[in-house]
Design a protein around this motif. Structure first.
Motif, PDB file in Angstrom:
ATOM      1  N   LEU A 175      26.384   2.787 -33.366  1.00 55.24           N
ATOM      2  CA  LEU A 175      26.797   4.029 -34.029  1.00 55.24           C
ATOM      3  C   LEU A 175      25.934   4.309 -35.252  1.00 55.24           C
ATOM      4  O   LEU A 175      25.523   5.445 -35.491  1.00 55.24           O
ATOM      5  CB  LEU A 175      28.269   3.953 -34.467  1.00 55.24           C
ATOM      6  N   ILE A 176      25.660   3.269 -36.036  1.00 53.14           N
ATOM      7  CA  ILE A 176      24.858   3.437 -37.243  1.00 53.14           C
ATOM      8  C   ILE A 176      23.425   3.836 -36.885  1.00 53.14           C
ATOM      9  O   ILE A 176      22.857   4.768 -37.462  1.00 53.14           O
ATOM     10  CB  ILE A 176      24.857   2.137 -38.077  1.00 53.14           C
ATOM     11  N   VAL A 177      22.854   3.157 -35.920  1.00 51.90           N
ATOM     12  CA  VAL A 177      21.477   3.458 -35.510  1.00 51.90           C
ATOM     13  C   VAL A 177      21.392   4.867 -34.933  1.00 51.90           C
ATOM     14  O   VAL A 177      20.487   5.640 -35.271  1.00 51.90           O
ATOM     15  CB  VAL A 177      20.966   2.397 -34.509  1.00 51.90           C
ATOM     16  N   LYS A 178      22.341   5.240 -34.090  1.00 49.89           N
ATOM     17  CA  LYS A 178      22.341   6.592 -33.517  1.00 49.89           C
ATOM     18  C   LYS A 178      22.467   7.646 -34.603  1.00 49.89           C
ATOM     19  O   LYS A 178      21.841   8.710 -34.532  1.00 49.89           O
ATOM     20  CB  LYS A 178      23.481   6.745 -32.510  1.00 49.89           C
ATOM     21  N   TYR A 179      23.290   7.365 -35.611  1.00 44.40           N
ATOM     22  CA  TYR A 179      23.449   8.305 -36.726  1.00 44.40           C
ATOM     23  C   TYR A 179      22.093   8.593 -37.371  1.00 44.40           C
ATOM     24  O   TYR A 179      21.703   9.749 -37.522  1.00 44.40           O
ATOM     25  CB  TYR A 179      24.425   7.729 -37.760  1.00 44.40           C
ATOM     26  N   TRP A 180      21.378   7.549 -37.753  1.00 37.69           N
ATOM     27  CA  TRP A 180      20.112   7.746 -38.446  1.00 37.69           C
ATOM     28  C   TRP A 180      19.068   8.419 -37.560  1.00 37.69           C
ATOM     29  O   TRP A 180      18.315   9.279 -38.008  1.00 37.69           O
ATOM     30  CB  TRP A 180      19.587   6.416 -38.990  1.00 37.69           C
ATOM     31  N   TYR A 181      19.026   8.049 -36.298  1.00 39.44           N
ATOM     32  CA  TYR A 181      18.040   8.641 -35.394  1.00 39.44           C
ATOM     33  C   TYR A 181      18.398  10.079 -35.011  1.00 39.44           C
ATOM     34  O   TYR A 181      17.548  10.826 -34.535  1.00 39.44           O
ATOM     35  CB  TYR A 181      17.847   7.774 -34.154  1.00 39.44           C
ATOM     36  N   SER A 182      19.643  10.486 -35.232  1.00 38.74           N
ATOM     37  CA  SER A 182      20.047  11.854 -34.885  1.00 38.74           C
ATOM     38  C   SER A 182      19.752  12.854 -35.997  1.00 38.74           C
ATOM     39  O   SER A 182      19.799  14.063 -35.778  1.00 38.74           O
ATOM     40  CB  SER A 182      21.543  11.902 -34.559  1.00 38.74           C
ATOM     41  N   THR A 242      19.572  -2.455 -34.243  1.00 37.47           N
ATOM     42  CA  THR A 242      20.900  -2.862 -33.763  1.00 37.47           C
ATOM     43  C   THR A 242      21.064  -4.371 -33.866  1.00 37.47           C
ATOM     44  O   THR A 242      22.100  -4.874 -34.336  1.00 37.47           O
ATOM     45  CB  THR A 242      21.117  -2.390 -32.309  1.00 37.47           C
ATOM     46  N   ARG A 243      20.036  -5.112 -33.451  1.00 39.50           N
ATOM     47  CA  ARG A 243      20.090  -6.576 -33.529  1.00 39.50           C
ATOM     48  C   ARG A 243      20.246  -7.042 -34.981  1.00 39.50           C
ATOM     49  O   ARG A 243      21.065  -7.902 -35.286  1.00 39.50           O
ATOM     50  CB  ARG A 243      18.837  -7.190 -32.912  1.00 39.50           C
ATOM     51  N   LYS A 244      19.489  -6.428 -35.879  1.00 37.15           N
ATOM     52  CA  LYS A 244      19.550  -6.806 -37.293  1.00 37.15           C
ATOM     53  C   LYS A 244      20.945  -6.543 -37.865  1.00 37.15           C
ATOM     54  O   LYS A 244      21.475  -7.368 -38.617  1.00 37.15           O
ATOM     55  CB  LYS A 244      18.498  -6.039 -38.091  1.00 37.15           C
ATOM     56  N   HIS A 276      30.088   6.581 -42.698  1.00 39.83           N
ATOM     57  CA  HIS A 276      30.078   5.168 -43.072  1.00 39.83           C
ATOM     58  C   HIS A 276      29.707   5.037 -44.542  1.00 39.83           C
ATOM     59  O   HIS A 276      29.113   5.928 -45.132  1.00 39.83           O
ATOM     60  CB  HIS A 276      29.106   4.368 -42.202  1.00 39.83           C
ATOM     61  N   SER A 277      30.121   3.938 -45.114  1.00 39.06           N
ATOM     62  CA  SER A 277      29.667   3.585 -46.455  1.00 39.06           C
ATOM     63  C   SER A 277      29.099   2.182 -46.367  1.00 39.06           C
ATOM     64  O   SER A 277      29.486   1.393 -45.503  1.00 39.06           O
ATOM     65  CB  SER A 277      30.807   3.664 -47.471  1.00 39.06           C
ATOM     66  N   ASN A 278      28.151   1.910 -47.240  1.00 42.03           N
ATOM     67  CA  ASN A 278      27.592   0.568 -47.233  1.00 42.03           C
ATOM     68  C   ASN A 278      27.123   0.178 -48.622  1.00 42.03           C
ATOM     69  O   ASN A 278      27.005   1.018 -49.509  1.00 42.03           O
ATOM     70  CB  ASN A 278      26.455   0.432 -46.211  1.00 42.03           C
ATOM     71  N   ILE A 279      26.913  -1.107 -48.787  1.00 42.55           N
ATOM     72  CA  ILE A 279      26.269  -1.609 -49.987  1.00 42.55           C
ATOM     73  C   ILE A 279      25.028  -2.373 -49.545  1.00 42.55           C
ATOM     74  O   ILE A 279      24.984  -2.939 -48.457  1.00 42.55           O
ATOM     75  CB  ILE A 279      27.194  -2.495 -50.854  1.00 42.55           C
TER      76      ILE A 279
END
Length: 93
Positions: A15-22, A45-47, A75-78
């Motif tokens: 989901l995170i990877v698709k978000y950035w690539y979209s 995704t692996r990372k 999403h939120s992240n640190i």
């Protein structure tokens, strides 16, 4: 409407990877992101999945997923974590 937040899991990495690539080039520019520096989707995704398995003290980043009526909306992240000292927070909705 109900907002829920959950801890990032292996199944969420794509989901995170698709978000950035979209994102469009214009949207990426607003974030100061350069798509040419992105990892390949499979590697990214692996990372992300590897990071989930680390102890808190070892994490380089940490994600939470945001849902509206059980639909993922952000999403939120640190990152830049110095455990017990500092971290930088990002929120994408």
């Amino acid at each position: 409407m109900e907002i829920t937040i959950k801890q990032f899991e292996h199944k969420d990495a794509e989901l995170i990877v698709k978000y950035w690539y979209s994102l469009t080039d214009f949207e990426l520019l607003k974030f100061g992101a350069d798509k040419t520096k992105f990892l390949k989707p499979k590697d990214w995704t692996r990372k992300l999945k590897e990071e989930i398995d680390k102890n808190l003290e070892q994490k380089q980043f940490y994600y939470l997923l945001w849902f509206l009526d059980n639909i993922p909306v952000g999403h939120s992240n640190i990152d830049k974590i110095k455990f017990g000292e500092t971290a930088f927070m990002h929120l994408h909705l």
